[in-house]
Design an enzyme around this catalytic site. Sequence first.
Site, short mmCIF file in Angstrom:
data_model
loop_
_atom_site.label_atom_id
_atom_site.label_comp_id
_atom_site.label_asym_id
_atom_site.label_seq_id
_atom_site.Cartn_x
_atom_site.Cartn_y
_atom_site.Cartn_z
CE LYS A 202 -3.56 2.41 2.55
NZ LYS A 202 -4.55 2.44 3.63
CD GLU A 208 9.17 -6.10 6.94
OE1 GLU A 208 8.84 -5.08 6.32
OE2 GLU A 208 9.06 -6.22 8.18
N GLY A 261 -4.91 -1.80 4.57
CA GLY A 261 -4.17 -2.96 4.08
C GLY A 261 -4.89 -4.28 4.40
NE ARG A 262 -6.54 -3.60 10.59
CZ ARG A 262 -5.81 -2.49 10.69
NH1 ARG A 262 -4.66 -2.40 10.05
NH2 ARG A 262 -6.24 -1.47 11.41
CD GLU A 347 -1.94 -4.31 11.25
OE1 GLU A 347 -0.72 -4.49 11.38
OE2 GLU A 347 -2.50 -4.32 10.15
CG HIS A 376 -5.09 -35.94 16.75
ND1 HIS A 376 -5.37 -37.08 17.46
CD2 HIS A 376 -6.07 -35.82 15.81
CE1 HIS A 376 -6.45 -37.65 16.96
NE2 HIS A 376 -6.90 -36.91 15.96
CE LYS A 492 5.01 -0.84 8.59
NZ LYS A 492 4.12 -0.24 7.61
O1 F6P Z 1 3.23 -3.31 9.57
C1 F6P Z 1 1.86 -3.34 9.53
C2 F6P Z 1 1.39 -2.93 8.21
O2 F6P Z 1 1.36 -1.56 8.20
C3 F6P Z 1 0.03 -3.52 7.90
O3 F6P Z 1 -1.00 -2.76 8.38
C4 F6P Z 1 0.12 -3.61 6.43
O4 F6P Z 1 -0.86 -4.47 5.93
C5 F6P Z 1 1.53 -4.10 6.24
O5 F6P Z 1 2.26 -3.39 7.19
C6 F6P Z 1 2.12 -3.92 4.88
O6 F6P Z 1 2.13 -2.57 4.51
P1 F6P Z 1 2.26 -2.15 3.01
O7 F6P Z 1 1.11 -2.75 2.27
O8 F6P Z 1 2.25 -0.66 3.00
O9 F6P Z 1 3.58 -2.70 2.50
#
Ligand code: F6P
Length: 527
Positions: A202, A208, A261-262, A347, A376, A492
């Site tokens: 987003k 990452e 995002g979620r 979140e 199990h 972050k």
């Molecule tokens: O670190 C949490 C977050 O901000 C989430 O809310 C989001 O879905 C994810 O990181 C990834 O963020 P982006 O889509 O901006 O890479």
Amino acid sequence: MREKMWQALHAHQQRLVGLRIPDFFANDPQRFEHCSIQACGLLFDFSKQYVQAETITALCALAEACDLQGGLEALFTGKSLNISEQRPALHTALRDPTLTPIRVFGRDLKQAIRDQHQRMGQFVQRLQSGDYLGFTHKPITDVICLGIGGSALGPSMVCRALAPYKNTNLRCHFVSNIDGHTLAATLGHLDPEKTLCMVSSKTFKTLETLKNAEAVRQWFKKTLGPSCDQHCVAITANPSAAEALGFSKEQIFEFWDCIGGRYSVWSTVGLPIALSIGMEHFEAFLAGAYAMDQHIQSTPFSQNMPVLMGLLGIWNINVLGFQTQAIIPYEDGLAALPAYLQQLEMESNGKQPGVGSLGPSTGAVIWGGVGCDAQHAYMQLLHQGTQIVPVDFLVAAQGHPDFPQHQAALVASCLSQSKALMEGVHAKDTQNPNDASAHDCPGNRPSSTLMYERLTPAVLGSLIALYEHKVFVQSQIWGINPFDQWGVEGGKRLLGEILPALENPNLRKDLDPSTRGLMDYFLKHSV
Ligand code: F6P
């Protein structure tokens, strides 16, 4: 007003002391009919929860006192509910097929959604038909999907869940973490000439995702030279950041700040899903969610599936004091559902209660995994442990046509777990009365069960929207903004300080001794 409703709930709970869930069935032979709802392809049975008719009435009164109705209207009409980021939360617009415009910051979001949806359709068509060629004129066979959190959990969970609907030979590979082992293993068996990389973020600022994207770009460059443009696609609400990193305009699919995002699986973030199952099935997935949107808006609270699901959570967390919630789907395709719901619920509602909410605890810890495997492994604690964990069981009526007996065994397993949790297992039921205490399971442990014919795209769409709305309902009771995540943003920001400190001893000086000690160990042993 709210205070009175909370008091009424607590007083009601006192009157239930001494009663057990099986007693509720004894007192109401029609309890299953009274405590189950069918809508949008789902049967929601909450008769095994620790509630009576009065509980539901009191919870609905609380929802009214918290102006849930007003909150829902604000959500669907695009009011700026995400106060801390000053924007609306319009994921419901993504699945609304009507032409009614929704204006956001001066433009019709619905038109923008239709435009992107159309581009998605064309792209899917080209890729699936083999028309879309890589730099060396070979058709694409594999797609690496990079992204994390909301930019990954939805597409990967849904692709797996809807694998029976896959209508292409294209393979999607999801990489979220910055663990070089995963990337190496993924790239190791792919041919760069036939691979497409989809970078979903987003913000287009997430460490990452950008690190992995850069590594994949280098991997392309080694074989294809600098011209790997048609091998890279961006999905983002920040197109200028993607352009700055070298993605050409035509290779960027957009969504918008007003889509959390979620909550973004319905947007262009769902491109891997559309690629796997085709646009028709993707549209059925959206239609399932839209059906749930209609249901929540038009059904009285006392028969409203997401409203009741949310309120039952409030009762379990705030009145009965149960702090965790297990999600146990009896379907391997839904193995990633608990992780998806972890982000959605934790979140969104893992925050301090709003001023005057009077519900001291907020979002439950969400966890779980597939049954029968769960039985199990950790179900022991749920049956006999000292913590009470409400469970959502999910199970389909139909299984794989080649193995009809399997489904009967799977459903029976699910039903025996919920029954055992409710009734308990007592010494007289066991083979060995001499060792009664070891066998005794107290029972009176609540669960809900969601049943459906088959996990179709529409049913899955309804199911996800059900949980999204459950989260919203709870946020209204707790006075929480469920659409921001400042706790995560804080972590972050800190990463932005810690990472440079690994390279610069001056920056390490002021760190706390634990962080510094661990860094020293890392630096000593990393090469
Ligand atoms: O670190 C949490 C977050 O901000 C989430 O809310 C989001 O879905 C994810 O990181 C990834 O963020 P982006 O889509 O901006 O890479």
